[in-house]
Design an enzyme around this catalytic site. Structure first.
Site, PDB file in Angstrom:
ATOM      1  N   HIS A  17       0.839  -1.211   0.000  1.00  0.00           N
ATOM      2  CA  HIS A  17       0.000   0.000   0.000  1.00  0.00           C
ATOM      3  C   HIS A  17       0.871   1.259   0.000  1.00  0.00           C
ATOM      4  O   HIS A  17       0.632   2.192  -0.757  1.00  0.00           O
ATOM      5  CB  HIS A  17      -0.891   0.051   1.252  1.00  0.00           C
ATOM      6  N   LYS A  41     -16.837  -7.785   6.716  1.00  0.00           N
ATOM      7  CA  LYS A  41     -16.369  -8.686   7.778  1.00  0.00           C
ATOM      8  C   LYS A  41     -15.843  -7.826   8.915  1.00  0.00           C
ATOM      9  O   LYS A  41     -15.419  -6.704   8.707  1.00  0.00           O
ATOM     10  CB  LYS A  41     -15.225  -9.566   7.251  1.00  0.00           C
TER      11      LYS A  41
HETATM   12  P1  ADP Z   1      -9.753  -3.848  -0.105  1.00  0.00           P
HETATM   13  O1  ADP Z   1     -10.409  -2.831   0.740  1.00  0.00           O
HETATM   14  O2  ADP Z   1     -10.283  -3.899  -1.526  1.00  0.00           O
HETATM   15  O3  ADP Z   1      -9.552  -5.177   0.567  1.00  0.00           O
HETATM   16  P2  ADP Z   1      -7.023  -3.235   0.427  1.00  0.00           P
HETATM   17  O4  ADP Z   1      -7.150  -2.396   1.641  1.00  0.00           O
HETATM   18  O5  ADP Z   1      -6.442  -4.598   0.622  1.00  0.00           O
HETATM   19  O6  ADP Z   1      -8.331  -3.283  -0.406  1.00  0.00           O
HETATM   20  O7  ADP Z   1      -6.113  -2.494  -0.649  1.00  0.00           O
HETATM   21  C1  ADP Z   1      -6.440  -1.247  -1.218  1.00  0.00           C
HETATM   22  C2  ADP Z   1      -5.753  -1.083  -2.556  1.00  0.00           C
HETATM   23  O8  ADP Z   1      -4.381  -1.411  -2.474  1.00  0.00           O
HETATM   24  C3  ADP Z   1      -6.303  -1.963  -3.678  1.00  0.00           C
HETATM   25  O9  ADP Z   1      -6.281  -1.212  -4.867  1.00  0.00           O
HETATM   26  C4  ADP Z   1      -5.325  -3.103  -3.774  1.00  0.00           C
HETATM   27  O10 ADP Z   1      -5.319  -3.699  -5.039  1.00  0.00           O
HETATM   28  C5  ADP Z   1      -4.046  -2.349  -3.500  1.00  0.00           C
HETATM   29  N1  ADP Z   1      -2.967  -3.211  -3.013  1.00  0.00           N
HETATM   30  C6  ADP Z   1      -2.985  -4.011  -1.937  1.00  0.00           C
HETATM   31  N2  ADP Z   1      -1.802  -4.657  -1.777  1.00  0.00           N
HETATM   32  C7  ADP Z   1      -1.017  -4.249  -2.819  1.00  0.00           C
HETATM   33  C8  ADP Z   1       0.316  -4.569  -3.259  1.00  0.00           C
HETATM   34  N3  ADP Z   1       1.070  -5.450  -2.595  1.00  0.00           N
HETATM   35  N4  ADP Z   1       0.787  -3.953  -4.377  1.00  0.00           N
HETATM   36  C9  ADP Z   1       0.016  -3.088  -5.047  1.00  0.00           C
HETATM   37  N5  ADP Z   1      -1.246  -2.745  -4.708  1.00  0.00           N
HETATM   38  C10 ADP Z   1      -1.760  -3.321  -3.610  1.00  0.00           C
END
Ligand code: ADP
Length: 156
Positions: A17, A41
């Site tokens: 992130h 969740k």
């Molecule tokens: P969600 O709320 O959809 O579960 P997350 O909080 O996990 O999303 O992630 C938010 C954003 O960060 C999404 O666009 C996800 O694809 C992106 N993201 C998460 N991990 C990575 C990573 N390792 N590399 C690039 N982008 C990521």
């Protein structure tokens, strides 16, 4: 002012992130990080904890603002004059999901756009769910998360 938002659950924030935040913050005047407080969740970390950890992990980025919201993302963007969503892509699976979301928002609000940044390959397997899984089984999360998250877990 060109404003973008990176929305997500960030339960908790990972190095994957932070890489996307750094790159998006360099491309826009102001970058909002939108923390969903209505995750379906039950989250492992409260919205206050997730926001605090995000603020610490991005304190080197002066144009980043952490906000929590529980309504529709598009409504939040229209209210705050934010024109762009920035999402990170790790894989084709991420893309297939993101394509539908981006096209739906575009169809409903033609003035809003979604931009994608390809994640760094070394972070491809990093996700909040992997971090939570490791935590549940006593694994070491330090290589996957910013230092502040590792410290927070250690002191919890
Ligand atoms: P969600 O709320 O959809 O579960 P997350 O909080 O996990 O999303 O992630 C938010 C954003 O960060 C999404 O666009 C996800 O694809 C992106 N993201 C998460 N991990 C990575 C990573 N390792 N590399 C690039 N982008 C990521």
């Amino acid at each position: 002012m060109r404003r973008a938002i990176c929305p997500g659950s960030f339960d908790p924030v990972t190095l994957g992130h932070v890489d996307i935040f750094e790159r998006a913050a360099a491309a826009f005047d102001e970058l909002y990080i939108g923390v969903f407080s209505n995750v379906r969740k039950k989250p492992m970390f409260s919205v206050e904890e997730r926001s605090r950890l995000l603020a610490e992990a991005t304190k080197h980025l002066p144009n980043v603002k952490i906000v929590a919201f529980d309504g529709l993302l598009a409504n939040y963007m229209l209210q705050h004059d934010i024109g762009f969503i920035v999402r990170g892509l790790r894989s084709v699976t991420d893309y297939e999901y993101e394509q539908g979301q981006a096209q739906l928002i575009k169809a409903m609000h033609p003035q809003l756009d979604t931009m994608f940044l390809l994640g760094r390959p070394e972070y491809n397997s990093y996700s909040s769910s992997v971090v939570r899984e490791l935590l549940n089984f006593g694994g070491d999360i330090a290589p996957l998360v910013p230092q502040c998250v590792a410290d927070f877990i250690k002191n919890r």
